[in-house]
Design an enzyme around this catalytic site. Structure first.
Site, PDB file in Angstrom:
ATOM      1  CE1 TYR A 283      -3.039  -3.015   0.341  1.00 37.53           C
ATOM      2  CE2 TYR A 283      -3.716  -2.236   2.490  1.00 37.53           C
ATOM      3  CZ  TYR A 283      -3.837  -3.139   1.457  1.00 37.53           C
ATOM      4  OH  TYR A 283      -4.754  -4.144   1.554  1.00 37.53           O
TER       5      TYR A 283
ATOM      6  CB  ILE B  10     -10.601  -4.035   7.313  1.00 38.56           C
ATOM      7  CG1 ILE B  10     -10.608  -5.070   6.170  1.00 38.56           C
ATOM      8  CG2 ILE B  10     -10.076  -4.660   8.590  1.00 38.56           C
ATOM      9  CD1 ILE B  10      -9.207  -5.508   5.724  1.00 38.56           C
TER      10      ILE B  10
ATOM     11  CE  LYS C 111      -9.865   5.237   1.245  1.00 34.84           C
ATOM     12  NZ  LYS C 111     -10.586   6.084   0.264  1.00 34.84           N
TER      13      LYS C 111
HETATM   14  N1  LIG Z   1      -6.045  -8.589   1.300  1.00 31.70           N
HETATM   15  C1  LIG Z   1      -6.346  -8.027   0.149  1.00 31.70           C
HETATM   16  O1  LIG Z   1      -5.985  -8.525  -0.932  1.00 31.70           O
HETATM   17  C2  LIG Z   1      -7.153  -6.770   0.129  1.00 31.70           C
HETATM   18  C3  LIG Z   1      -7.726  -6.330  -1.065  1.00 31.70           C
HETATM   19  C4  LIG Z   1      -8.463  -5.164  -1.043  1.00 31.70           C
HETATM   20  C5  LIG Z   1      -8.631  -4.457   0.131  1.00 31.70           C
HETATM   21  N2  LIG Z   1      -8.027  -4.894   1.296  1.00 31.70           N
HETATM   22  C6  LIG Z   1      -8.184  -4.133   2.576  1.00 31.70           C
HETATM   23  O2  LIG Z   1      -9.578  -3.952   2.801  1.00 31.70           O
HETATM   24  C7  LIG Z   1      -9.820  -2.554   2.982  1.00 31.70           C
HETATM   25  C8  LIG Z   1     -11.223  -2.204   2.533  1.00 31.70           C
HETATM   26  O3  LIG Z   1     -11.438  -2.529   1.188  1.00 31.70           O
HETATM   27  P1  LIG Z   1     -11.522  -1.419   0.028  1.00 31.70           P
HETATM   28  O4  LIG Z   1     -10.763  -0.232   0.421  1.00 31.70           O
HETATM   29  O5  LIG Z   1     -11.148  -2.133  -1.227  1.00 31.70           O
HETATM   30  O6  LIG Z   1     -13.084  -1.119  -0.115  1.00 31.70           O
HETATM   31  P2  LIG Z   1     -14.311  -0.790   0.866  1.00 31.70           P
HETATM   32  O7  LIG Z   1     -13.858  -0.552   2.246  1.00 31.70           O
HETATM   33  O8  LIG Z   1     -15.344  -1.819   0.594  1.00 31.70           O
HETATM   34  O9  LIG Z   1     -14.846   0.553   0.215  1.00 31.70           O
HETATM   35  C9  LIG Z   1     -14.124   1.743   0.280  1.00 31.70           C
HETATM   36  C10 LIG Z   1     -14.885   2.758  -0.575  1.00 31.70           C
HETATM   37  O10 LIG Z   1     -16.177   2.984   0.007  1.00 31.70           O
HETATM   38  C11 LIG Z   1     -16.308   4.370   0.362  1.00 31.70           C
HETATM   39  N3  LIG Z   1     -16.967   4.422   1.684  1.00 31.70           N
HETATM   40  C12 LIG Z   1     -16.419   4.144   2.885  1.00 31.70           C
HETATM   41  N4  LIG Z   1     -17.329   4.275   3.857  1.00 31.70           N
HETATM   42  C13 LIG Z   1     -18.492   4.649   3.264  1.00 31.70           C
HETATM   43  C14 LIG Z   1     -19.778   4.957   3.744  1.00 31.70           C
HETATM   44  N5  LIG Z   1     -20.076   4.884   5.036  1.00 31.70           N
HETATM   45  N6  LIG Z   1     -20.729   5.324   2.834  1.00 31.70           N
HETATM   46  C15 LIG Z   1     -20.443   5.389   1.510  1.00 31.70           C
HETATM   47  N7  LIG Z   1     -19.235   5.103   0.989  1.00 31.70           N
HETATM   48  C16 LIG Z   1     -18.259   4.742   1.864  1.00 31.70           C
HETATM   49  C17 LIG Z   1     -14.904   4.937   0.397  1.00 31.70           C
HETATM   50  O11 LIG Z   1     -14.908   6.286  -0.013  1.00 31.70           O
HETATM   51  P3  LIG Z   1     -14.313   7.444   0.956  1.00 31.70           P
HETATM   52  O12 LIG Z   1     -12.895   7.070   1.269  1.00 31.70           O
HETATM   53  O13 LIG Z   1     -14.451   8.671   0.120  1.00 31.70           O
HETATM   54  O14 LIG Z   1     -15.196   7.460   2.176  1.00 31.70           O
HETATM   55  C18 LIG Z   1     -14.180   4.083  -0.655  1.00 31.70           C
HETATM   56  O15 LIG Z   1     -14.407   4.595  -1.954  1.00 31.70           O
HETATM   57  C19 LIG Z   1      -8.705  -1.902   2.143  1.00 31.70           C
HETATM   58  O16 LIG Z   1      -8.591  -0.521   2.415  1.00 31.70           O
HETATM   59  C20 LIG Z   1      -7.550  -2.746   2.550  1.00 31.70           C
HETATM   60  O17 LIG Z   1      -7.074  -2.368   3.840  1.00 31.70           O
HETATM   61  C21 LIG Z   1      -7.322  -6.048   1.311  1.00 31.70           C
END
Ligand SMILES: NC(=O)c1ccc[n+]([C@@H]2O[C@H](COP(=O)([O-])OP(=O)(O)OC[C@H]3O[C@@H](n4cnc5c(N)ncnc54)[C@H](OP(=O)(O)O)[C@@H]3O)[C@@H](O)[C@H]2O)c1
Length: 284
Positions: A53, A235, A237
């Site tokens: 990251y 988790i 984001k």
């Molecule tokens: N192990 C792996 O391979 C892997 C892969 C992907 C992700 N991850 C981890 O999982 C975490 C979460 O996944 P992700 O970041 O892919 O996606 P996510 O948490 O499902 O979605 C994040 C998106 O949703 C928006 N959001 C957040 N809270 C919200 C709310 N209450 N209402 C409306 N929209 C909202 C955020 O925008 P804003 O920021 O503008 O609020 C961002 O665009 C990652 O950050 C990472 O730490 C791990």
């Protein structure tokens, strides 16, 4: 929401992990420092990062600042990081771990994961074995994997004799990972949901919207709560203060069995399923 109000999940080695964590993919530099500090103030105690990251320095900075300010102590925090594909291999994992530790500026990591199995490289067994050896040195509390599917999970357990504490996988409404969660229960592996909001994709769904109206919460809170009631840690984001606060409130209400079933049924709706990379082929 206070940190005490977020439930913990007990891992198979006895470690307690807060069920809601902060995802940090795409958070960088000063923004990452600010958001992690805000999250800690809001009650987040679990933070998910990875060497890939490019933000371990910023996350570590925020953690050290929060500790210095007296907002939190190190043992109240649960920090996860991960070894990327180019860090895999028995010879590379120890240095990769030390590099992450150094970038974070911490003395230990709470959870260290092999980020993807990357089957074409074929090093996931020796990589997890090397992670298990680090645990023996006392510099990592719990060890696990991410994106491991049934065959590679069974192979790792059989060949290393060590059961990962957790498997972090894509999981959100429309993709509940039911077969994998059943396997996790059999092996005593905890399921952690990455992209629990489907990066926003699932938040427009009418079924989730209907449940959100019923409980008086946002669709994001409902999606997170649903995964939590399946027994998963989540988790999400966010780089936005209001949404950060909203997401941790997923700990504060309950969905009925009928509401849970209605959302789980989305697995069978056309257009849902896995949205992001398939670990059987990624990154080939
Ligand atoms: N192990 C792996 O391979 C892997 C892969 C992907 C992700 N991850 C981890 O999982 C975490 C979460 O996944 P992700 O970041 O892919 O996606 P996510 O948490 O499902 O979605 C994040 C998106 O949703 C928006 N959001 C957040 N809270 C919200 C709310 N209450 N209402 C409306 N929209 C909202 C955020 O925008 P804003 O920021 O503008 O609020 C961002 O665009 C990652 O950050 C990472 O730490 C791990």
């Amino acid at each position: 929401m206070t940190a005490a109000a977020v439930p913990t999940i007990t891992l198979n080695d006895g470690t307690e992990m807060p069920q809601i964590g902060l995802g940090t993919w795409k958070l960088r530099g000063d923004d990452a420092v600010r958001i992690v500090r805000e999250a800690i103030e809001l009650g987040y105690r679990h933070i998910d990062t990875a060497s890939s990251y490019g933000n371990e320095e910023a996350i570590g900075q925020a953690i050290r600042d929060a500790i210095a300010a007296g907002d939190v102590t190190r043992d109240e925090l649960f920090i996860t990081t991960k070894a990327w594909q180019d860090e895999q291999g028995a010879d590379r994992i120890p240095a990769a771990f030390q590099d992450s530790l150094h970038r974070l500026g911490l003395e230990y990591i709470d959870l260290y994961l092999v980020h993807w199995p990357d089957p074409t490289q074929g090093k996931y067994v020796e990589s997890f074995e090397a992670v298990a050896r680090l645990q023996g040195l006392g510099i990592v509390q719990a060890i696990g994997v991410a994106n491991f599917y049934e065959e590679v999970l069974r192979e790792v357990v059989e060949k290393t004799g060590t059961v990962p504490a957790l498997n972090q996988v894509e999981l959100h409404p429309g993709f509940s990972q039911a077969p994998l969660r059943t396997l996790h229960e059999e092996l005593e592996i905890r399921t952690e949901a990455w992209s629990p909001l489907g990066r926003g994709i699932v938040l427009m769904n009418p079924v989730i919207d209907e449940v959100a109206r019923e409980v008086g919460k946002s669709t994001a809170q409902v999606a997170l709560r649903w995964a939590m009631q399946l027994g998963c840690s989540v988790i999400p984001k966010s780089g936005d203060s209001r949404r950060l606060a909203q997401n941790i409130e997923a700990a504060s209400f309950t969905l009925t069995p009928a509401q849970m079933d209605a959302i789980t049924e989305l697995d069978h709706q056309q257009g849902f399923g896995r949205v992001f990379d398939d670990p059987r082929t990624f990154p080939a």
